[in-house]
Design a protein around this motif. Structure first.
Motif, mmCIF file in Angstrom:
data_model
loop_
_atom_site.group_PDB
_atom_site.id
_atom_site.type_symbol
_atom_site.label_atom_id
_atom_site.label_comp_id
_atom_site.label_asym_id
_atom_site.label_seq_id
_atom_site.Cartn_x
_atom_site.Cartn_y
_atom_site.Cartn_z
ATOM 1 N N GLU A 251 -16.593 -5.692 5.115
ATOM 2 C CA GLU A 251 -18.047 -5.800 4.900
ATOM 3 C C GLU A 251 -18.800 -4.640 5.539
ATOM 4 O O GLU A 251 -19.678 -4.045 4.931
ATOM 5 C CB GLU A 251 -18.591 -7.122 5.470
ATOM 6 C CG GLU A 251 -18.166 -8.375 4.739
ATOM 7 C CD GLU A 251 -16.746 -8.837 5.101
ATOM 8 O OE1 GLU A 251 -16.136 -8.256 6.026
ATOM 9 O OE2 GLU A 251 -16.264 -9.775 4.441
ATOM 10 N N LYS A 252 -18.427 -4.351 6.803
ATOM 11 C CA LYS A 252 -19.135 -3.271 7.519
ATOM 12 C C LYS A 252 -18.809 -1.915 6.899
ATOM 13 O O LYS A 252 -19.672 -1.038 6.818
ATOM 14 C CB LYS A 252 -18.748 -3.287 9.009
ATOM 15 C CG LYS A 252 -19.449 -4.367 9.803
ATOM 16 C CD LYS A 252 -20.924 -4.023 10.005
ATOM 17 C CE LYS A 252 -21.671 -5.242 10.523
ATOM 18 N NZ LYS A 252 -23.125 -5.116 10.356
ATOM 19 N N ALA A 253 -17.557 -1.748 6.469
ATOM 20 C CA ALA A 253 -17.174 -0.472 5.849
ATOM 21 C C ALA A 253 -17.967 -0.279 4.553
ATOM 22 O O ALA A 253 -18.466 0.816 4.254
ATOM 23 C CB ALA A 253 -15.676 -0.440 5.570
ATOM 24 N N GLU A 254 -18.107 -1.363 3.796
ATOM 25 C CA GLU A 254 -18.856 -1.291 2.539
ATOM 26 C C GLU A 254 -20.318 -0.950 2.798
ATOM 27 O O GLU A 254 -20.924 -0.135 2.104
ATOM 28 C CB GLU A 254 -18.728 -2.628 1.795
ATOM 29 C CG GLU A 254 -19.316 -2.583 0.391
ATOM 30 C CD GLU A 254 -19.125 -3.893 -0.365
ATOM 31 O OE1 GLU A 254 -18.129 -4.608 -0.131
ATOM 32 O OE2 GLU A 254 -20.010 -4.204 -1.178
ATOM 33 N N GLU A 255 -20.840 -1.579 3.843
ATOM 34 C CA GLU A 255 -22.230 -1.325 4.227
ATOM 35 C C GLU A 255 -22.418 0.161 4.577
ATOM 36 O O GLU A 255 -23.384 0.798 4.151
ATOM 37 C CB GLU A 255 -22.520 -2.172 5.470
ATOM 38 C CG GLU A 255 -23.913 -2.734 5.557
ATOM 39 C CD GLU A 255 -24.022 -3.654 6.778
ATOM 40 O OE1 GLU A 255 -24.534 -3.191 7.802
ATOM 41 O OE2 GLU A 255 -23.568 -4.823 6.697
ATOM 42 N N MET A 256 -21.471 0.696 5.356
ATOM 43 C CA MET A 256 -21.565 2.112 5.742
ATOM 44 C C MET A 256 -21.439 3.020 4.521
ATOM 45 O O MET A 256 -22.159 4.014 4.394
ATOM 46 C CB MET A 256 -20.485 2.464 6.772
ATOM 47 C CG MET A 256 -20.809 1.928 8.151
ATOM 48 S SD MET A 256 -19.674 2.546 9.395
ATOM 49 C CE MET A 256 -20.102 4.286 9.479
ATOM 50 N N ALA A 257 -20.519 2.661 3.621
ATOM 51 C CA ALA A 257 -20.331 3.476 2.406
ATOM 52 C C ALA A 257 -21.609 3.454 1.568
ATOM 53 O O ALA A 257 -22.053 4.489 1.055
ATOM 54 C CB ALA A 257 -19.141 2.962 1.604
ATOM 55 N N ASN A 258 -22.218 2.266 1.464
ATOM 56 C CA ASN A 258 -23.471 2.168 0.699
ATOM 57 C C ASN A 258 -24.602 2.947 1.355
ATOM 58 O O ASN A 258 -25.513 3.420 0.684
ATOM 59 C CB ASN A 258 -23.879 0.697 0.545
ATOM 60 C CG ASN A 258 -23.199 0.057 -0.653
ATOM 61 O OD1 ASN A 258 -23.061 0.683 -1.708
ATOM 62 N ND2 ASN A 258 -22.760 -1.172 -0.486
ATOM 63 N N ALA A 259 -24.499 3.078 2.681
ATOM 64 C CA ALA A 259 -25.544 3.810 3.410
ATOM 65 C C ALA A 259 -25.271 5.313 3.429
ATOM 66 O O ALA A 259 -26.003 6.061 4.060
ATOM 67 C CB ALA A 259 -25.648 3.267 4.830
ATOM 68 N N GLY A 260 -24.183 5.747 2.784
ATOM 69 C CA GLY A 260 -23.962 7.190 2.643
ATOM 70 C C GLY A 260 -22.704 7.742 3.272
ATOM 71 O O GLY A 260 -22.458 8.939 3.203
ATOM 72 N N ALA A 261 -21.872 6.888 3.912
ATOM 73 C CA ALA A 261 -20.600 7.391 4.469
ATOM 74 C C ALA A 261 -19.667 7.690 3.300
ATOM 75 O O ALA A 261 -18.914 6.843 2.837
ATOM 76 C CB ALA A 261 -19.992 6.372 5.421
ATOM 77 N N LYS A 262 -19.730 8.943 2.838
ATOM 78 C CA LYS A 262 -19.082 9.316 1.578
ATOM 79 C C LYS A 262 -17.566 9.355 1.667
ATOM 80 O O LYS A 262 -16.877 9.474 0.661
ATOM 81 C CB LYS A 262 -19.711 10.651 1.170
ATOM 82 C CG LYS A 262 -18.854 11.749 0.646
ATOM 83 C CD LYS A 262 -19.749 12.910 0.247
ATOM 84 C CE LYS A 262 -19.093 13.771 -0.810
ATOM 85 N NZ LYS A 262 -18.252 14.816 -0.220
#
Ligand code: ADP
Ligand code: ASP
Ligand code: MG
Length: 297
Positions: A251-262
């Protein structure tokens, strides 16, 4: 069974592809079943998009970019394909470039690029890299199977950011890999509709392909090999004191990816989470570093 995905910088040139081979062959020696998912050679997807824009404007300059792209692939052949196979591999790569040229020319003359043609052009990056890397592995004396990802990943017609038909795709993936047990190499990012028209999964979508394949086959792990030590607290290119996150939830990884962690495509987490398959983010250029583990733990 492990899925190993290598991004554009990992496969950018012969020197880097050698590092990728070291990682694959080391794991292969342990007897692990491996499916390799690759991106286009670094920068090729951007170049293909530039070629489309130039061709659309009726600008002949696209030829120059096209020729450089051709040279880059040929350079890998010269450096990494055994002498006795070079002619055959060059011919196959040449055929692909000819096909690409024809599509680009049709865009140039019509000064029109409908979405399905754009996806067709852009898909050549992964079509070329997957074939080439499969042949490079063979040149090291290891059996390798080139798989056209478009035959296994099925989507709707939302060109550029197509939605995957999970049921159809998982069925095709598991049928194919039940019959073909050798080490396989396929392109990420590319797919096709039910009718066989080429589609793409959105920029950075090769990570998602790796996760889909892993989930369809209930793999033991999905490894995303890239050019940084893992998922970090910020983009290390922008923030000096960014640090690696050793473990994180889906969940947190997805959140970070959605926030721009490319470093990982946001759609990568869901298929893996549903099958409880850990995702590891690792550095091709520093394989000893532990990287990041994304899981339910
Ligand atoms: P690949 O071609 O291997 O898929 P990408 O360029 O898509 O690699 O992703 C890797 C890049 O993501 C890194 O080079 C880094 O600059 C960037 N990045 C952005 N945010 C993060 C983050 N939070 N952690 C790690 N890398 C990040
Ligand atoms: N080659 C594609 C891109 O540059 C997909 C990927 O690298 O994941 O977006
Ligand atoms: Mg990426």
């Amino acid at each position: 069974m492990k899925i190993l995905k290598f991004g554009g910088s990992s496969v950018a040139d012969a020197k880097n592809i050698n590092k990728v081979l070291d990682i694959i062959l080391k794991l292969q020696k342990t007897g692990e079943n491996i499916i390799v998912v690759v991106s286009a050679l670094g920068g090729v997807t951007d170049d293909l998009l530039t070629i489309i824009s130039l061709a659309l404007n009726g600008e002949n300059k696209y030829r120059k970019i096209f020729d450089v792209m051709c040279d880059r692939h040929n350079q890998v052949i010269q450096e990494l394909i055994n002498l006795e196979d070079r002619k055959r591999v060059s011919k196959q790569i040449g055929k692909k470039f000819k096909e690409l040229e024809e599509v680009v020319q049709s865009i140039f003359f019509a000064t029109n690029a409908p979405p399905h043609l754009r996806d067709t052009v852009v898909s050549f990056g992964e079509q070329l890299s997957a074939y080439l890397i499969s042949e490079v592995i063979k040149s090291r004396g290891i059996e390798s199977n080139f798989v056209d990802a478009r035959a296994l990943i099925k989507t709707d017609e939302n060109f550029g950011e197509a939605n995957v038909d999970i049921g159809d795709s998982y069925k095709l993936i598991s049928e194919y890999f039940t019959k073909n047990r050798a080490l396989s190499v396929m392109g990420g990012f590319i797919a096709s509709t039910k009718e066989g028209v080429t589609t793409t999964l959105g920029r950075g979508g090769s990570d998602y392909t790796a996760s889909l394949v892993g989930a369809a086959l209930n793999a033991g792990a999905i490894e995303i090999w890239t050019d940084v030590d893992g998922l970090m607290t910020a983009d290390p290119r922008k923030v000096n004191n960014a640090i690696i996150i050793p473990e994180i939830s889906y969940e947190k990884a997805e959140e970070m990816a959605n926030a721009g962690a490319k470093v990982i495509h946001p759609k990568t987490m869901k298929p893996a989470k549903l099958k409880n398959i850990p995702i590891y983010i690792k550095n091709t250029f520093n394989p000893k570093s532990k990287g990041t583990k994304i899981s339910n733990d």
